[in-house]
Write a protein that holds these residues in place. Sequence first.
Motif, mmCIF file in Angstrom:
data_model
loop_
_atom_site.group_PDB
_atom_site.id
_atom_site.type_symbol
_atom_site.label_atom_id
_atom_site.label_comp_id
_atom_site.label_asym_id
_atom_site.label_seq_id
_atom_site.Cartn_x
_atom_site.Cartn_y
_atom_site.Cartn_z
ATOM 1 N N ILE A 52 -60.391 -7.916 35.690
ATOM 2 C CA ILE A 52 -59.423 -8.212 34.630
ATOM 3 C C ILE A 52 -59.287 -6.926 33.831
ATOM 4 C CG2 ILE A 52 -58.964 -9.505 32.519
ATOM 5 C CD1 ILE A 52 -60.713 -11.712 33.610
ATOM 6 N N SER A 53 -58.066 -6.432 33.678
ATOM 7 C CA SER A 53 -57.894 -5.164 32.981
ATOM 8 C C SER A 53 -56.771 -5.223 31.963
ATOM 9 C CB SER A 53 -57.599 -4.039 33.975
ATOM 10 O OG SER A 53 -57.453 -2.811 33.289
ATOM 11 N N ASP A 54 -57.031 -4.611 30.831
ATOM 12 C CA ASP A 54 -55.993 -4.356 29.851
ATOM 13 C C ASP A 54 -55.181 -3.175 30.372
ATOM 14 O OD1 ASP A 54 -54.490 -4.337 27.526
ATOM 15 O OD2 ASP A 54 -56.135 -3.734 26.215
ATOM 16 N N LEU A 55 -54.014 -2.942 29.809
ATOM 17 C CA LEU A 55 -53.218 -1.777 30.194
ATOM 18 C C LEU A 55 -53.397 -0.622 29.215
ATOM 19 C CD1 LEU A 55 -49.898 -3.453 31.375
ATOM 20 C CD2 LEU A 55 -51.693 -2.435 32.789
ATOM 21 N N ILE A 56 -53.546 -0.957 27.933
ATOM 22 C CA ILE A 56 -53.706 0.088 26.924
ATOM 23 C C ILE A 56 -55.198 0.353 26.771
ATOM 24 C CG2 ILE A 56 -53.275 0.747 24.530
ATOM 25 C CD1 ILE A 56 -50.940 -1.300 24.589
ATOM 26 N N LEU A 57 -55.641 1.456 27.358
ATOM 27 C CA LEU A 57 -57.047 1.834 27.358
ATOM 28 C C LEU A 57 -57.169 3.298 26.975
ATOM 29 C CD1 LEU A 57 -57.946 0.203 30.800
ATOM 30 C CD2 LEU A 57 -58.762 -0.603 28.567
ATOM 31 N N PRO A 58 -58.308 3.678 26.383
ATOM 32 C CA PRO A 58 -58.507 5.112 26.100
ATOM 33 C C PRO A 58 -58.635 5.893 27.407
ATOM 34 C CG PRO A 58 -60.454 3.812 25.488
ATOM 35 C CD PRO A 58 -59.409 2.854 25.938
ATOM 36 N N GLY A 59 -58.132 7.111 27.438
ATOM 37 C CA GLY A 59 -58.197 7.916 28.664
ATOM 38 C C GLY A 59 -57.187 7.403 29.668
ATOM 39 N N LEU A 60 -57.662 7.127 30.875
ATOM 40 C CA LEU A 60 -56.781 6.578 31.916
ATOM 41 C C LEU A 60 -56.327 5.185 31.516
ATOM 42 C CD1 LEU A 60 -58.917 7.367 35.118
ATOM 43 C CD2 LEU A 60 -56.858 8.562 34.381
ATOM 44 N N ASP A 61 -55.024 4.929 31.575
ATOM 45 C CA ASP A 61 -54.555 3.591 31.207
ATOM 46 C C ASP A 61 -54.751 2.609 32.361
ATOM 47 O OD1 ASP A 61 -52.335 3.754 32.986
ATOM 48 O OD2 ASP A 61 -50.986 4.416 31.397
ATOM 49 N N GLY A 62 -54.430 1.349 32.090
ATOM 50 C CA GLY A 62 -54.626 0.299 33.087
ATOM 51 C C GLY A 62 -53.790 0.481 34.338
ATOM 52 N N PHE A 63 -52.590 1.048 34.183
ATOM 53 C CA PHE A 63 -51.755 1.305 35.366
ATOM 54 C C PHE A 63 -52.458 2.284 36.306
ATOM 55 C CE2 PHE A 63 -48.328 0.327 32.185
ATOM 56 C CZ PHE A 63 -47.850 -0.827 32.785
ATOM 57 N N GLU A 64 -53.023 3.354 35.713
ATOM 58 C CA GLU A 64 -53.731 4.348 36.534
ATOM 59 C C GLU A 64 -54.968 3.733 37.185
ATOM 60 O OE1 GLU A 64 -53.145 8.577 34.420
ATOM 61 O OE2 GLU A 64 -53.664 6.970 33.021
ATOM 62 N N LEU A 65 -55.654 2.860 36.445
ATOM 63 C CA LEU A 65 -56.833 2.200 37.000
ATOM 64 C C LEU A 65 -56.454 1.330 38.203
ATOM 65 C CD1 LEU A 65 -59.841 1.440 36.930
ATOM 66 C CD2 LEU A 65 -59.227 -0.390 35.331
ATOM 67 N N ILE A 66 -55.399 0.519 38.057
ATOM 68 C CA ILE A 66 -54.947 -0.330 39.168
ATOM 69 C C ILE A 66 -54.641 0.537 40.390
ATOM 70 C CG2 ILE A 66 -53.139 -1.893 40.006
ATOM 71 C CD1 ILE A 66 -52.809 -2.775 37.008
ATOM 72 N N SER A 67 -53.906 1.608 40.159
ATOM 73 C CA SER A 67 -53.521 2.509 41.242
ATOM 74 C C SER A 67 -54.745 3.082 41.956
ATOM 75 C CB SER A 67 -52.646 3.632 40.676
ATOM 76 O OG SER A 67 -52.252 4.499 41.696
ATOM 77 N N MET A 68 -55.733 3.535 41.187
ATOM 78 C CA MET A 68 -56.939 4.125 41.778
ATOM 79 C C MET A 68 -57.755 3.093 42.555
ATOM 80 S SD MET A 68 -57.970 6.661 38.666
ATOM 81 C CE MET A 68 -59.241 7.603 39.497
#
Length: 126
Positions: A52-68
Amino acid sequence: MAKESILIVEDDKFFRDLVSKKLEKNGFEMLLAADSKEALTLLEEKKPSLIISDLILPGLDGFELISMVKKDEKTKHIPIIVLSNLGQKDEIERAKSLGAVDFMVKVNFTPDEIVDKIKNVLSGKI
């Protein structure tokens, strides 16, 4: 049978604790990360059943996390539910196009409804 584990990536400690306590009461093992970097480190060691991930995060945002997560052979199979205060059509479409299975706007869901959504995703209903 081993408990299913959920990784929550959320920088709001109050909200992260609220959701994680609710999920623990429903029998899930919790992995908690305050940002994407911490989440990626946890994913090296653990393989949660769901993220479960938020999108607004410090550093890498949630979109980047999903992609990775979705580009990594070791983690691409893990379903991701976005739980965010964002909720514009383009944000929802972008998250889903990157690989999120569902998108929930925080203010529209109670902790019980979040638990139900997770159970549905894990059981293959979503």
